[in-house]
Structures are given as C-alpha cells and as structure tokens.
Motif scaffolding. Structure first.
Motif, PDB file in Angstrom:
ATOM      1  N   SER A 134       0.870  -1.178   0.000  1.00  0.00           N
ATOM      2  CA  SER A 134       0.000   0.000   0.000  1.00  0.00           C
ATOM      3  C   SER A 134       0.904   1.224   0.000  1.00  0.00           C
ATOM      4  O   SER A 134       2.052   1.171   0.447  1.00  0.00           O
ATOM      5  CB  SER A 134      -0.963   0.000   1.187  1.00  0.00           C
ATOM      6  OG  SER A 134      -0.296  -0.217   2.400  1.00  0.00           O
ATOM      7  N   SER A 141       1.156   5.719  -0.045  1.00  0.00           N
ATOM      8  CA  SER A 141       0.601   7.062   0.105  1.00  0.00           C
ATOM      9  C   SER A 141       1.655   8.080  -0.304  1.00  0.00           C
ATOM     10  O   SER A 141       2.809   7.980   0.107  1.00  0.00           O
ATOM     11  CB  SER A 141       0.181   7.317   1.558  1.00  0.00           C
ATOM     12  OG  SER A 141      -0.240   8.657   1.737  1.00  0.00           O
ATOM     13  N   LEU A 183      -0.116  11.185  -5.589  1.00  0.00           N
ATOM     14  CA  LEU A 183      -1.158  10.221  -5.926  1.00  0.00           C
ATOM     15  C   LEU A 183      -2.528  10.859  -5.733  1.00  0.00           C
ATOM     16  O   LEU A 183      -2.786  11.510  -4.711  1.00  0.00           O
ATOM     17  CB  LEU A 183      -1.035   8.971  -5.058  1.00  0.00           C
ATOM     18  CG  LEU A 183       0.233   8.137  -5.241  1.00  0.00           C
ATOM     19  CD1 LEU A 183       0.189   6.911  -4.326  1.00  0.00           C
ATOM     20  CD2 LEU A 183       0.397   7.706  -6.693  1.00  0.00           C
ATOM     21  N   GLU A 184      -3.405  10.655  -6.698  1.00  0.00           N
ATOM     22  CA  GLU A 184      -4.712  11.302  -6.675  1.00  0.00           C
ATOM     23  C   GLU A 184      -5.775  10.376  -6.085  1.00  0.00           C
ATOM     24  O   GLU A 184      -5.734   9.156  -6.264  1.00  0.00           O
ATOM     25  CB  GLU A 184      -5.127  11.710  -8.094  1.00  0.00           C
ATOM     26  CG  GLU A 184      -4.197  12.715  -8.760  1.00  0.00           C
ATOM     27  CD  GLU A 184      -4.212  14.071  -8.079  1.00  0.00           C
ATOM     28  OE1 GLU A 184      -5.257  14.407  -7.465  1.00  0.00           O
ATOM     29  OE2 GLU A 184      -3.206  14.792  -8.151  1.00  0.00           O
ATOM     30  N   LEU A 185      -6.726  10.974  -5.403  1.00  0.00           N
ATOM     31  CA  LEU A 185      -7.910  10.273  -4.942  1.00  0.00           C
ATOM     32  C   LEU A 185      -9.025  10.419  -5.977  1.00  0.00           C
ATOM     33  O   LEU A 185      -8.984  11.332  -6.806  1.00  0.00           O
ATOM     34  CB  LEU A 185      -8.384  10.860  -3.607  1.00  0.00           C
ATOM     35  CG  LEU A 185      -7.424  10.719  -2.430  1.00  0.00           C
ATOM     36  CD1 LEU A 185      -7.826  11.670  -1.298  1.00  0.00           C
ATOM     37  CD2 LEU A 185      -7.393   9.277  -1.928  1.00  0.00           C
ATOM     38  N   GLU A 218     -12.074  11.905  -6.521  1.00  0.00           N
ATOM     39  CA  GLU A 218     -12.705  12.976  -5.750  1.00  0.00           C
ATOM     40  C   GLU A 218     -14.221  13.015  -5.890  1.00  0.00           C
ATOM     41  O   GLU A 218     -14.895  13.705  -5.118  1.00  0.00           O
ATOM     42  CB  GLU A 218     -12.085  14.314  -6.138  1.00  0.00           C
ATOM     43  CG  GLU A 218     -10.597  14.382  -5.832  1.00  0.00           C
ATOM     44  CD  GLU A 218     -10.079  15.797  -5.685  1.00  0.00           C
ATOM     45  OE1 GLU A 218     -10.784  16.729  -6.103  1.00  0.00           O
ATOM     46  OE2 GLU A 218      -8.984  15.963  -5.121  1.00  0.00           O
ATOM     47  N   GLN A 278     -11.956   0.829  -1.761  1.00  0.00           N
ATOM     48  CA  GLN A 278     -10.647   0.288  -1.389  1.00  0.00           C
ATOM     49  C   GLN A 278     -10.776  -1.155  -0.901  1.00  0.00           C
ATOM     50  O   GLN A 278      -9.960  -2.016  -1.231  1.00  0.00           O
ATOM     51  CB  GLN A 278     -10.017   1.156  -0.302  1.00  0.00           C
ATOM     52  CG  GLN A 278      -8.732   0.618   0.301  1.00  0.00           C
ATOM     53  CD  GLN A 278      -7.498   1.035  -0.469  1.00  0.00           C
ATOM     54  OE1 GLN A 278      -7.606   1.616  -1.539  1.00  0.00           O
ATOM     55  NE2 GLN A 278      -6.343   0.735   0.076  1.00  0.00           N
ATOM     56  N   SER A 331      -9.937   7.449  11.129  1.00  0.00           N
ATOM     57  CA  SER A 331      -9.442   8.564  10.308  1.00  0.00           C
ATOM     58  C   SER A 331      -9.616   9.916  10.980  1.00  0.00           C
ATOM     59  O   SER A 331      -8.945  10.887  10.613  1.00  0.00           O
ATOM     60  CB  SER A 331     -10.182   8.587   8.970  1.00  0.00           C
ATOM     61  OG  SER A 331     -11.525   9.028   9.147  1.00  0.00           O
ATOM     62  N   LYS A 338      -7.632  15.465   2.804  1.00  0.00           N
ATOM     63  CA  LYS A 338      -7.286  14.509   1.745  1.00  0.00           C
ATOM     64  C   LYS A 338      -6.057  13.688   2.139  1.00  0.00           C
ATOM     65  O   LYS A 338      -5.989  12.487   1.860  1.00  0.00           O
ATOM     66  CB  LYS A 338      -7.028  15.244   0.436  1.00  0.00           C
ATOM     67  CG  LYS A 338      -8.270  15.832  -0.204  1.00  0.00           C
ATOM     68  CD  LYS A 338      -7.945  16.611  -1.470  1.00  0.00           C
ATOM     69  CE  LYS A 338      -9.202  17.213  -2.068  1.00  0.00           C
ATOM     70  NZ  LYS A 338      -8.904  18.035  -3.275  1.00  0.00           N
ATOM     71  N   GLN A 339      -5.097  14.341   2.792  1.00  0.00           N
ATOM     72  CA  GLN A 339      -3.924  13.601   3.247  1.00  0.00           C
ATOM     73  C   GLN A 339      -4.308  12.563   4.299  1.00  0.00           C
ATOM     74  O   GLN A 339      -3.768  11.448   4.313  1.00  0.00           O
ATOM     75  CB  GLN A 339      -2.862  14.563   3.787  1.00  0.00           C
ATOM     76  CG  GLN A 339      -1.561  13.903   4.220  1.00  0.00           C
ATOM     77  CD  GLN A 339      -0.788  13.283   3.068  1.00  0.00           C
ATOM     78  OE1 GLN A 339      -1.175  13.375   1.903  1.00  0.00           O
ATOM     79  NE2 GLN A 339       0.317  12.630   3.387  1.00  0.00           N
ATOM     80  N   LYS A 392      -5.656   9.566   2.421  1.00  0.00           N
ATOM     81  CA  LYS A 392      -4.584   8.772   1.819  1.00  0.00           C
ATOM     82  C   LYS A 392      -3.865   7.922   2.861  1.00  0.00           C
ATOM     83  O   LYS A 392      -3.611   6.730   2.652  1.00  0.00           O
ATOM     84  CB  LYS A 392      -3.573   9.689   1.119  1.00  0.00           C
ATOM     85  CG  LYS A 392      -4.107  10.407  -0.100  1.00  0.00           C
ATOM     86  CD  LYS A 392      -3.034  11.321  -0.682  1.00  0.00           C
ATOM     87  CE  LYS A 392      -3.549  12.122  -1.854  1.00  0.00           C
ATOM     88  NZ  LYS A 392      -2.502  12.995  -2.435  1.00  0.00           N
ATOM     89  N   SER A 451      -3.948   3.742   3.213  1.00  0.00           N
ATOM     90  CA  SER A 451      -2.697   3.003   3.019  1.00  0.00           C
ATOM     91  C   SER A 451      -2.268   2.277   4.286  1.00  0.00           C
ATOM     92  O   SER A 451      -1.979   1.075   4.271  1.00  0.00           O
ATOM     93  CB  SER A 451      -1.590   3.947   2.543  1.00  0.00           C
ATOM     94  OG  SER A 451      -1.371   4.996   3.472  1.00  0.00           O
TER      95      SER A 451
END
Length: 212
Positions: free
Chosen positions: A82, A84, A88-90, A92, A103, A122, A140-141, A144, A148
């Motif tokens: 995995s 991060s 790298l894009e999510l 959205e 995932q 999270s 967003k971070q 990610k 991961s």
C-alpha cells in the motif's frame, strides 16, 4: 495479512539518459523494520520507492522479494503493498465512505477492521458522506494515510506523510503508524522532517548512492 520476510536489493540503480539518480544500492530490508529514506527534493527518494513498489523499472540491478524462502516476482508485488504520496490522486467524486468501500474491494483492511472502523480511526467520521473534492488538503492527506496504513499489506510506502497536516494531524499520523507498523516493512520518504520518521529503526540516505 500476506507476509514478506525480506526485500533484497542487488546493486540497484536508476538513471535518466546519462545521469544516475542512484546506483550500486546493495542492501536488504527485513520484516518488522521501518526505514526512513532521506534526501533533499529531487534526490531520488520517490524514484527509489516507486522501483521497490514495482511501478517503475530500475536501470541496473535486481530486487528480490522473499516470502518464507519463496521469491515473488516484481510484477506481482503490487498485491503486497500500500502506498501514500502527495502526487497520488484520490477519486474525488467519491464520498469518503464510498472511497473506503471501493478500497476494500481491492485490498482488505488490517486486523479485520470494518469500513466503519476505518472511518472512525481517520478522525473524519463527521465528513464521511461528503465528496472528497470538497475536502481540504489536510483532510485529503488523512484519507490517503488512512487507506494506506490500514490496508492489509505487508509492505507500506509513505512518501512525505505529514504533507499538508497540521499539528493535530501529525500527532494522529504518529499514533496510527505506531499502532499498525508491526510485522510490516515500512518505508518513509522525508525531507529531514523528523516527526515523519522518528519511529524508524533504520536510516538510508539516498545521497550515499549517487557516485558509487
């Protein structure tokens, strides 16, 4: 969790045109070890972990992945990792809850954690129904890092993990990785931000492999 006991690098090198990014990297990484890969911007840290992750081909040398003495081909290692990174894009258009479910269809979560557990850990539970495109960079971070670190994989790559995180976000990251790094091989790329890698038991400075 699948197991990777050892990653062995035999004289590993990468170059672009005539310029070597790094070369003659001869080392091994063992299970239940966390390694910080350090160097300035553009030094080749991200290039190295992309090669170790099987998403980029080295110019020289060989990588061996061992699982209880059995070798796993570099083309199959994606099943065991995995990753991060800021670049790298999510997806959205997904809400956070949808991203967690998506995932889980590719890689399960560590220690049998449920989707609800993932969202809880999270720190974004109150935002789980919101589309990711409306998240701040720090949120967003968190997404990610959550996806991961909590994936059921024996190898974990974290490239600049504290990128866009505030103080509370950094403390959250430190707690999460401390809880879930056992029995894995963890790589952390950092621009000397010690709070990103202070848990690491090994340091590899990419600058040491520039002119060998």
């Amino acid at each position: 969790m699948k197991i990777i006991d050892k990653i062995i690098c035999h004289n590993l090198g990468k170059r672009y045109n005539r310029d070597w990014i790094f070369r003659n990297l001869q080392t091994e990484f063992l299970r239940d070890t966390s390694c910080a890969i350090l160097g300035h911007n553009g030094s080749g840290k991200s290039t190295l972990i992309q090669i170790l992750a099987g998403s980029m081909v080295q110019s020289d040398g060989e990588i061996v992945y061992e699982d209880e003495g059995h070798q796993i081909g570099q083309e199959h290692i994606y099943k065991y990792i995995s990753y991060s990174a800021p670049y790298l894009e999510l997806i959205e258009e997904f809400s956070f809850a949808e991203a967690v479910i998506f995932q889980s269809r590719f890689k399960g979560f560590i220690n049998g954690l449920t989707s609800e557990d993932i969202i809880e850990k999270s720190g974004l539970k109150n935002q789980s129904g919101k589309q990711i495109k409306y998240f701040s960079s720090g949120m967003k971070q968190r997404v990610k890092l959550t996806l991961s670190i909590l994936s059921d994989t024996p190898i974990l790559f974290l490239d600049e993990p504290s990128s866009n995180l505030d103080k509370s976000g950094i403390e959250w990251y430190q707690g999460l990785i401390d809880e879930y790094r056992k029995d894995r091989i963890v790589f952390v790329c950092s621009n000397q931000q010690i709070h990103e890698y202070e848990f690491c038991t090994r340091i590899l400075n990419i600058e040491d492999y520039k002119k060998r």
